[in-house]
Design a protein around this motif. Structure first.
Motif, PDB file in Angstrom:
ATOM      1  N   ASP A 255      70.892  86.592  42.205  1.00 26.82           N
ATOM      2  CA  ASP A 255      70.714  86.871  43.250  1.00 26.82           C
ATOM      3  C   ASP A 255      71.402  85.672  43.990  1.00 26.82           C
ATOM      4  O   ASP A 255      71.129  84.850  43.960  1.00 26.82           O
ATOM      5  N   ARG A 256      72.226  86.072  44.880  1.00 29.99           N
ATOM      6  CA  ARG A 256      73.368  84.994  45.700  1.00 29.99           C
ATOM      7  C   ARG A 256      72.401  85.012  46.829  1.00 29.99           C
ATOM      8  O   ARG A 256      71.399  85.450  47.417  1.00 29.99           O
ATOM      9  N   PRO A 257      72.275  83.585  47.433  1.00 25.21           N
ATOM     10  CA  PRO A 257      71.213  83.693  48.662  1.00 25.21           C
ATOM     11  C   PRO A 257      71.065  84.863  49.852  1.00 25.21           C
ATOM     12  O   PRO A 257      70.150  85.053  50.567  1.00 25.21           O
ATOM     13  N   GLY A 258      72.920  84.791  49.760  1.00 24.71           N
ATOM     14  CA  GLY A 258      72.576  86.051  51.441  1.00 24.71           C
ATOM     15  C   GLY A 258      72.629  87.102  50.849  1.00 24.71           C
ATOM     16  O   GLY A 258      71.770  88.025  51.873  1.00 24.71           O
ATOM     17  N   GLU A 259      72.589  87.425  49.378  1.00 21.55           N
ATOM     18  CA  GLU A 259      71.800  88.458  49.074  1.00 21.55           C
ATOM     19  C   GLU A 259      69.770  88.786  49.304  1.00 21.55           C
ATOM     20  O   GLU A 259      69.398  89.461  48.843  1.00 21.55           O
ATOM     21  N   VAL A 260      69.655  87.828  48.932  1.00 22.29           N
ATOM     22  CA  VAL A 260      68.043  87.524  49.068  1.00 22.29           C
ATOM     23  C   VAL A 260      67.446  87.636  50.558  1.00 22.29           C
ATOM     24  O   VAL A 260      66.930  88.096  50.951  1.00 22.29           O
ATOM     25  N   GLN A 261      68.209  86.474  50.929  1.00 20.92           N
ATOM     26  CA  GLN A 261      67.874  87.128  52.533  1.00 20.92           C
ATOM     27  C   GLN A 261      67.761  88.494  53.401  1.00 20.92           C
ATOM     28  O   GLN A 261      67.385  88.400  53.901  1.00 20.92           O
ATOM     29  N   LEU A 262      69.191  89.381  52.946  1.00 15.42           N
ATOM     30  CA  LEU A 262      69.479  90.468  53.703  1.00 15.42           C
ATOM     31  C   LEU A 262      67.817  91.352  52.896  1.00 15.42           C
ATOM     32  O   LEU A 262      67.478  91.960  53.767  1.00 15.42           O
ATOM     33  N   ALA A 263      67.660  90.759  51.858  1.00 15.88           N
ATOM     34  CA  ALA A 263      66.697  91.945  51.160  1.00 15.88           C
ATOM     35  C   ALA A 263      65.453  91.703  52.353  1.00 15.88           C
ATOM     36  O   ALA A 263      64.219  92.433  52.368  1.00 15.88           O
ATOM     37  N   ARG A 264      65.083  89.986  52.432  1.00 12.56           N
ATOM     38  CA  ARG A 264      63.849  89.911  53.096  1.00 12.56           C
ATOM     39  C   ARG A 264      63.903  90.329  54.623  1.00 12.56           C
ATOM     40  O   ARG A 264      63.321  91.661  54.926  1.00 12.56           O
ATOM     41  N   ALA A 265      65.658  90.474  55.107  1.00 12.17           N
ATOM     42  CA  ALA A 265      65.689  90.884  56.371  1.00 12.17           C
ATOM     43  C   ALA A 265      65.199  92.492  56.582  1.00 12.17           C
ATOM     44  O   ALA A 265      64.651  93.354  57.266  1.00 12.17           O
ATOM     45  N   ARG A 266      66.021  93.380  55.437  1.00  8.51           N
ATOM     46  CA  ARG A 266      65.114  95.071  55.391  1.00  8.51           C
ATOM     47  C   ARG A 266      63.859  94.834  55.453  1.00  8.51           C
ATOM     48  O   ARG A 266      63.110  95.920  55.834  1.00  8.51           O
ATOM     49  N   MET A 267      63.461  94.369  54.449  1.00 11.67           N
ATOM     50  CA  MET A 267      61.427  94.535  54.395  1.00 11.67           C
ATOM     51  C   MET A 267      61.431  94.242  55.713  1.00 11.67           C
ATOM     52  O   MET A 267      60.252  95.032  56.268  1.00 11.67           O
ATOM     53  N   LEU A 268      61.730  93.406  56.166  1.00 14.81           N
ATOM     54  CA  LEU A 268      60.613  92.495  57.749  1.00 14.81           C
ATOM     55  C   LEU A 268      61.525  94.287  59.091  1.00 14.81           C
ATOM     56  O   LEU A 268      60.130  93.794  59.950  1.00 14.81           O
ATOM     57  N   GLU A 269      62.163  94.313  58.649  1.00 15.79           N
ATOM     58  CA  GLU A 269      63.113  95.272  59.417  1.00 15.79           C
ATOM     59  C   GLU A 269      62.216  96.863  59.556  1.00 15.79           C
ATOM     60  O   GLU A 269      61.904  97.650  60.100  1.00 15.79           O
ATOM     61  N   ARG A 270      61.574  96.813  57.799  1.00 13.56           N
ATOM     62  CA  ARG A 270      61.431  98.213  58.097  1.00 13.56           C
ATOM     63  C   ARG A 270      59.712  97.921  58.675  1.00 13.56           C
ATOM     64  O   ARG A 270      59.167  98.508  58.566  1.00 13.56           O
ATOM     65  N   THR A 271      59.238  97.046  57.797  1.00 10.79           N
ATOM     66  CA  THR A 271      58.134  96.989  58.309  1.00 10.79           C
ATOM     67  C   THR A 271      57.071  97.399  59.749  1.00 10.79           C
ATOM     68  O   THR A 271      56.579  97.323  60.877  1.00 10.79           O
ATOM     69  N   VAL A 272      58.490  96.503  61.192  1.00  8.24           N
ATOM     70  CA  VAL A 272      58.829  96.217  62.067  1.00  8.24           C
ATOM     71  C   VAL A 272      58.622  97.924  62.499  1.00  8.24           C
ATOM     72  O   VAL A 272      57.805  98.117  63.388  1.00  8.24           O
ATOM     73  N   ARG A 273      59.365  98.630  61.554  1.00 10.89           N
ATOM     74  CA  ARG A 273      59.081  99.998  62.207  1.00 10.89           C
ATOM     75  C   ARG A 273      58.290 100.464  61.833  1.00 10.89           C
ATOM     76  O   ARG A 273      57.902 101.744  63.209  1.00 10.89           O
ATOM     77  N   LEU A 274      57.829 100.386  60.927  1.00  8.08           N
ATOM     78  CA  LEU A 274      56.159 100.697  60.579  1.00  8.08           C
ATOM     79  C   LEU A 274      55.363 100.817  61.164  1.00  8.08           C
ATOM     80  O   LEU A 274      54.318 101.908  62.095  1.00  8.08           O
ATOM     81  N   LEU A 275      55.141  99.358  61.801  1.00 11.70           N
ATOM     82  CA  LEU A 275      54.185  99.389  62.605  1.00 11.70           C
ATOM     83  C   LEU A 275      54.908  99.561  64.005  1.00 11.70           C
ATOM     84  O   LEU A 275      53.907 100.329  65.010  1.00 11.70           O
ATOM     85  N   GLN A 276      55.607 100.031  64.508  1.00 14.85           N
ATOM     86  CA  GLN A 276      55.839 100.373  66.126  1.00 14.85           C
ATOM     87  C   GLN A 276      55.526 101.560  66.215  1.00 14.85           C
ATOM     88  O   GLN A 276      55.300 102.703  67.096  1.00 14.85           O
ATOM     89  N   SER A 277      55.676 102.389  64.411  1.00 12.16           N
ATOM     90  CA  SER A 277      55.516 103.871  64.399  1.00 12.16           C
ATOM     91  C   SER A 277      53.843 104.198  64.734  1.00 12.16           C
ATOM     92  O   SER A 277      53.452 104.976  64.863  1.00 12.16           O
ATOM     93  N   CYS A 278      53.275 103.499  64.112  1.00  9.07           N
ATOM     94  CA  CYS A 278      51.467 103.418  63.294  1.00  9.07           C
ATOM     95  C   CYS A 278      51.204 102.436  65.551  1.00  9.07           C
ATOM     96  O   CYS A 278      50.404 103.494  65.903  1.00  9.07           O
ATOM     97  N   ARG A 279      51.617 102.768  65.881  1.00  6.57           N
ATOM     98  CA  ARG A 279      51.230 102.248  67.280  1.00  6.57           C
ATOM     99  C   ARG A 279      51.741 103.538  67.890  1.00  6.57           C
ATOM    100  O   ARG A 279      50.947 103.900  68.905  1.00  6.57           O
ATOM    101  N   ALA A 280      53.178 104.186  68.294  1.00  7.41           N
ATOM    102  CA  ALA A 280      53.480 104.964  68.621  1.00  7.41           C
ATOM    103  C   ALA A 280      52.526 106.273  68.560  1.00  7.41           C
ATOM    104  O   ALA A 280      52.383 106.803  69.731  1.00  7.41           O
ATOM    105  N   VAL A 281      52.388 106.708  67.544  1.00  8.46           N
ATOM    106  CA  VAL A 281      51.085 107.746  67.074  1.00  8.46           C
ATOM    107  C   VAL A 281      49.709 107.942  67.774  1.00  8.46           C
ATOM    108  O   VAL A 281      49.238 108.805  68.149  1.00  8.46           O
ATOM    109  N   THR A 282      48.715 106.934  68.600  1.00 10.37           N
ATOM    110  CA  THR A 282      47.761 106.434  69.395  1.00 10.37           C
ATOM    111  C   THR A 282      48.572 106.769  70.890  1.00 10.37           C
ATOM    112  O   THR A 282      47.383 107.727  71.433  1.00 10.37           O
TER     113      THR A 282
END
Length: 696
Positions: free
Chosen positions: A350-377
């Motif tokens: 895997d190219r380094p750019g692809e790996v970094q993009l995968a990390r970024a997607r994972m962190l962005e998904r985690t942020v959105r789940l956490l925002q949803s987790c708080r918003a439901v309260t």
């Protein structure tokens, strides 16, 4: 497939893992081989140690060491031993992982804190390794527990966690000896014997093909070197291909390059036959925080749908490439012994750019789940709930309870994601968003006090990023938050240092809120330390800034804090002047409740200063303003103070009337009313601050 002969070294979050023994050994019939090692370990428990031989009572828990390479079944052996002797330790089994999946050692303070959490023993936020280790030893005193410490790197990790209780047993799992811990004989784990290897193959692949071709099964077990993890992968490969011959697999594994380990040969064979999309997902799983993967994490890493990721993870489970974790939510564990192999594949394919993009997607998904987790309260009509309604269905939680459960189960991985994001250094913007979202979610579901230990670690990560990126505003905020937690746990001197550092950062950022808050907090720290002169001085600096900015309510509050400092110092004249200014400030800002409370404090100081008649009039005025504010508790507390003052002035009849009025207001007795005085912000008049000062 059986998890029992696979090493779980480094495959879970560092720290205490309160999972039952069944997670490793489902029962005595599920464990394969190792009879000699088990017999030696059980005999070693009762063996006389050096202390016993010399006539001294053993001062600490007995330590057993199981040594072996990752994937050798060393953790499974420790779990089977724990299962067999669990009845001898009625206070339970505590488990802790001392390394991350990538081999990074877990800080001892984190392990100690998570062990304390498993014991339901509170520990102060921000406490250091020595303090937490001491609290852990105190919590284990008088108990009979078995402590399983997995993935120990060296003795320095194990020694602080050992209980000072000879009735306890510690089982350490390591790759080598633990030099520095006395009286420990390692039980070295190698490959399984051929019979045990064939049995493990039979359980993983199914008994039919193994029974009809036992010689090929023996050949495959020998090609795997008796390595449990390799045998499970081979069995999973056979189970997924019912028509494949055991002999063919044995030949293919045997013919692979000889410089590879048995585990690497079997893994490479399984990996080579995966579809390209599945192979890519498997490689990227090595990026998952603390080795714990859920469908959302796999989906974000690979850029596929959540349902497709779930199906792929289930397929990997059947192949022995991941293990399903017993929980109410779908969650999987990547064996630690496979992480180095997957990391190597990622670097090569895997190219380094692809790996970094995968990390970024994972962190962005985690942020959105956490925002949803708080918003439901939040209430239904808030902006957060409206934003939640616009999120994809897969990111929404059906109820606050479901969100809280997700946060609880995923907390180790979420904290691990924050640590990895900060350590990466290239995704600091996402890291900052992740830490902000995680903080809000923890506070929403657990509250600031309960989540304080986790929040302390998050604020330290925020500080690391702020210092690295030269962000003085965020540095000031992180320092203020850390100092607040220090102050709450009694580390006032440490809090003072951080408050002053926050003041410097706030000035650098030209942030009036941070500088004002820091100056006031410095004053509060000095007040806590009993340095009234410095406290009033720093409150005065904060007051000057508030007055310059026209912030009347905050200025009135600071006048009150200055008055309190002077009161404790016995400077009643200064205290009266500042409390009078506080009353004026609240009146001008229209804060009726604040005005009533300030008047009550003014009356208290007047009484200390020996002016009971003035105190009586001021207290009566405070009662009237409390009535206008609708603050019944404050009214009742003030009525009680009036009663005490009238007693001192020699009017017991009037005092009884006011005391009865307080009881009627709250429908309770006088003792209960007295207890409510402090809750209403009014100190009982019987309390007096004594000072040698002759002022006023």
């Amino acid at each position: 497939m059986t998890d029992q002969a696979i090493d779980t070294d480094g495959s879970a979050a560092g720290g205490a893992v309160p999972r039952p023994a069944s997670a490793q050994t489902s029962g005595g019939g599920q464990f394969v081989g190792r009879r000699r090692e088990l017999k030696e370990l059980r005999a070693d428990i009762g063996r006389a140690g050096l202390d016993t031989i010399s006539g001294r009572k053993a001062p600490r828990a007995r330590v057993l060491l199981i040594a072996g390479r990752p994937g050798s079944g060393r953790t499974a052996l420790a779990e089977e031993l724990a299962r067999q002797v669990a009845d001898d330790y009625p206070d339970g089994v505590l488990r802790a992982h001392l390394t991350e999946p990538d081999g990074t050692r877990v800080p001892t303070e984190r392990t100690a804190r998570e062990l304390l959490d498993a014991l339901d023993t509170p520990a102060p936020a921000g406490a250091d390794e020595d303090e937490l280790a001491e609290v852990l030893r105190e919590a284990l005193a008088g108990r009979r527990v078995l402590l399983l410490l997995d993935g120990a790197v060296d003795a320095e990790q194990v020694d602080p966690l050992l209980p000072d209780a000879p009735e306890c047993l510690a089982v350490a799992v390591s790759e080598g000896p633990l030099t520095g811990i006395p009286d420990v004989r390692p039980c070295t784990v190698g490959g399984l014997d051929t019979a045990a290897g064939v049995e493990l193959l039979s359980r993983a692949a199914g008994p039919v093909r193994i029974t009809v071709d036992p010689r090929s099964a023996e050949s495959l077990a020998e090609a795997c070197g008796g390595h449990p993890a390799a045998l499970v992968l081979a069995g999973g490969w056979l189970a997924a291909r019912p028509k494949a011959a055991v002999a063919d697999l044995a030949k293919q594994v045997h013919d692979r390059p000889g410089d590879e380990t048995a585990l690497a040969r079997v893994f490479q064979h399984s990996y080579a036959l995966l579809p390209s999309a599945a192979a890519r997902i498997l490689r990227l799983l090595s990026l998952a925080p603390v080795g714990h993967v859920d469908p959302h994490t796999a989906s974000a890493l690979a850029g596929c749908s959540v349902s497709a990721a779930r199906r792929t993870l289930d397929d990997f489970t059947k192949l022995g490439l991941v293990r399903e974790v017993g929980s109410q939510l779908p969650q999987y564990e990547l064996p630690g012994c496979l992480v180095p192999l997957l990391r190597a594949l990622t670097e090569s394919e895997d190219r380094p750019g692809e790996v970094q993009l995968a990390r970024a997607r994972m962190l962005e998904r985690t942020v959105r789940l956490l925002q949803s987790c708080r918003a439901v309260t939040e209430p239904d009509d808030t902006a957060a709930r409206k934003k939640l309604a616009g999120m994809p269905r897969a990111l929404r939680f059906p109820s606050p309870g479901a969100a809280a459960e997700w946060l609880r189960v995923r907390q180790p991985a979420l904290l691990g994601a924050a640590r990895l994001a900060v350590a990466d250094g290239e995704l600091d913007t996402l890291a900052r968003r992740l830490m902000a979202a995680l903080t809000r979610a923890l506070v929403a579901h657990r509250g600031t006090e309960d989540a304080a230990p986790e929040l302390y670690g998050i604020h330290q990560l925020v500080l690391d990023v702020a210092e690295r990126r030269n962000l003085p505003r965020e540095k000031a905020a992180a320092l203020l938050n850390l100092a607040d937690l220090d102050a709450r746990t009694g580390r006032t001197h440490e809090a003072l240092v951080r408050y002053r550092a926050a003041l410097d950062a706030g000035r650098e950022a030209n942030d009036p809120y941070a500088t004002g808050r820091a100056m006031e907090s410095v004053g509060g720290a000095y007040q806590e330390l009993g340095d009234w002169s410095r406290a009033s001085d720093w409150f005065g600096r904060a007051l000057a800034q508030r007055l310059t900015r026209g912030e009347r309510t905050d200025a009135a509050r600071l006048y009150g804090r200055i008055g309190t400092a002077h009161t404790y110092a016995g400077r009643y004249g200064e205290a009266l002047r500042n409390w009078s200014s506080a009353v004026t400030g609240y009146r001008k800002s229209g804060d009726v409740g604040g005005q009533a409370r300030a008047l009550s404090e003014l009356a208290r100081v007047q009484e200390y200063a020996g002016r009971p008649e003035e105190s009586l009039r001021t207290c009566e005025e405070a009662v009237e303003w409390a009535r206008q504010a609708g603050d019944v508790r404050l009214q009742a507390a003030l009525q009680l103070r009036l009663a005490d003052t009238l007693d001192r002035l020699g009017d017991p009849a009037a005092a009884r009337l006011h005391r009865a009025a307080a009881e009627r207001m709250l429908g309770t007795g006088a003792e209960e009313v007295t207890g409510l005085a402090s809750k209403a912000g009014v100190a009982p008049s019987a309390y007096e601050i004594r000072s040698t000062s002759a002022e006023d």
